[in-house]
Design a protein around this motif. Structure first.
Motif, short mmCIF file in Angstrom:
data_model
loop_
_atom_site.label_atom_id
_atom_site.label_comp_id
_atom_site.label_asym_id
_atom_site.label_seq_id
_atom_site.Cartn_x
_atom_site.Cartn_y
_atom_site.Cartn_z
N LEU A 57 32.73 -95.83 27.30
CA LEU A 57 31.35 -95.49 27.00
C LEU A 57 31.31 -94.58 25.78
O LEU A 57 32.12 -93.67 25.66
CB LEU A 57 30.71 -94.76 28.19
CG LEU A 57 29.30 -94.22 28.00
CD1 LEU A 57 28.30 -95.37 27.98
CD2 LEU A 57 28.97 -93.24 29.11
N ALA A 58 30.36 -94.83 24.90
CA ALA A 58 30.09 -93.94 23.77
C ALA A 58 28.62 -93.54 23.84
O ALA A 58 27.75 -94.40 23.96
CB ALA A 58 30.39 -94.63 22.44
N VAL A 59 28.36 -92.24 23.79
CA VAL A 59 27.00 -91.73 23.78
C VAL A 59 26.67 -91.38 22.32
O VAL A 59 27.40 -90.60 21.69
CB VAL A 59 26.85 -90.49 24.69
CG1 VAL A 59 25.44 -89.93 24.60
CG2 VAL A 59 27.20 -90.85 26.13
N VAL A 60 25.61 -91.96 21.81
CA VAL A 60 25.24 -91.82 20.41
C VAL A 60 24.00 -90.93 20.31
O VAL A 60 23.04 -91.10 21.06
CB VAL A 60 24.95 -93.20 19.78
CG1 VAL A 60 24.55 -93.07 18.32
CG2 VAL A 60 26.15 -94.12 19.95
N GLY A 61 24.04 -89.99 19.40
CA GLY A 61 22.92 -89.08 19.17
C GLY A 61 23.14 -88.36 17.86
O GLY A 61 23.82 -88.87 16.97
N ASP A 62 22.61 -87.17 17.76
CA ASP A 62 22.76 -86.39 16.52
C ASP A 62 23.58 -85.14 16.77
O ASP A 62 23.32 -84.40 17.72
CB ASP A 62 21.41 -85.98 15.96
CG ASP A 62 20.65 -87.16 15.38
OD1 ASP A 62 21.30 -88.01 14.75
OD2 ASP A 62 19.43 -87.22 15.57
N ILE A 63 24.55 -84.92 15.92
CA ILE A 63 25.30 -83.67 15.89
C ILE A 63 24.86 -83.00 14.59
O ILE A 63 25.07 -83.55 13.50
CB ILE A 63 26.81 -83.92 15.93
CG1 ILE A 63 27.16 -84.62 17.24
CG2 ILE A 63 27.58 -82.61 15.80
CD1 ILE A 63 28.61 -84.99 17.39
N THR A 64 24.19 -81.84 14.71
CA THR A 64 23.50 -81.24 13.57
C THR A 64 23.69 -79.72 13.55
O THR A 64 24.21 -79.15 14.51
CB THR A 64 21.99 -81.53 13.63
OG1 THR A 64 21.43 -80.80 14.73
CG2 THR A 64 21.70 -83.00 13.80
N PRO A 65 23.22 -79.05 12.51
CA PRO A 65 23.26 -77.59 12.46
C PRO A 65 22.39 -76.93 13.54
O PRO A 65 22.49 -75.74 13.78
CB PRO A 65 22.74 -77.24 11.07
CG PRO A 65 23.07 -78.44 10.24
CD PRO A 65 22.87 -79.60 11.18
N GLU A 66 21.53 -77.71 14.22
CA GLU A 66 20.68 -77.20 15.29
C GLU A 66 21.22 -77.56 16.67
O GLU A 66 20.57 -77.35 17.68
CB GLU A 66 19.26 -77.77 15.16
CG GLU A 66 18.52 -77.29 13.94
CD GLU A 66 18.91 -78.07 12.67
OE1 GLU A 66 19.35 -79.23 12.76
OE2 GLU A 66 18.80 -77.49 11.58
N GLY A 67 22.44 -78.11 16.72
CA GLY A 67 22.99 -78.63 17.98
C GLY A 67 23.35 -77.57 18.99
O GLY A 67 23.76 -76.46 18.66
N GLY A 68 23.19 -77.95 20.25
CA GLY A 68 23.53 -77.08 21.38
C GLY A 68 24.73 -77.61 22.15
O GLY A 68 25.50 -78.43 21.65
N ARG A 69 24.85 -77.17 23.39
CA ARG A 69 25.97 -77.57 24.25
C ARG A 69 25.46 -78.16 25.56
O ARG A 69 24.36 -77.85 26.00
CB ARG A 69 26.86 -76.37 24.53
CG ARG A 69 27.58 -75.88 23.29
CD ARG A 69 28.49 -74.73 23.60
NE ARG A 69 29.25 -74.35 22.40
CZ ARG A 69 29.68 -73.14 22.16
NH1 ARG A 69 29.45 -72.16 23.03
NH2 ARG A 69 30.35 -72.87 21.05
N ALA A 70 26.31 -78.98 26.18
CA ALA A 70 25.98 -79.56 27.48
C ALA A 70 27.26 -79.74 28.28
O ALA A 70 28.34 -79.99 27.71
CB ALA A 70 25.27 -80.90 27.31
#
Length: 89
Positions: free
Chosen positions: A10-23
């Motif tokens: 599985l690959a989860v696609v989204g945005d990794i950005t300067p505003e990114g958080g953690r989960a």
């Protein structure tokens, strides 16, 4: 977010950005490597989380957002656009 899927990867696609958080991430009820969606400025990535080599079959992925982020992050955003499921041949 919870995703039930049948496959071997599985690959989860989204945005990794300067505003990114953690989960925190759980695969089939067990803790898995977490998400840190922060990346420095003027760069981009969209592979938020992935796993390979699973036994072909049903699985459950659960993503739980956290209130913290990398100290350099300007936010705590976790962005998920889609999930790509791979099956074994």
């Amino acid at each position: 977010a919870t995703l039930r899927f049948t496959g071997a990867a599985l690959a989860v696609v989204g945005d990794i950005t300067p505003e990114g958080g953690r989960a925190d991430v759980y695969l089939d009820g067990q803790p898995a490597h977490g998400i840190d969606a922060y990346v420095g400025g003027r760069t981009h990535d969209n592979d938020v989380w992935h796993v390979y080599g699973l036994a072909q079959g049903p699985h459950t992925l659960r993503i739980v957002t956290r209130a913290d982020a990398d100290p350099r992050s300007k936010g705590t955003t976790i962005s998920i656009a889609e999930a790509v499921v791979y099956r074994a041949r």
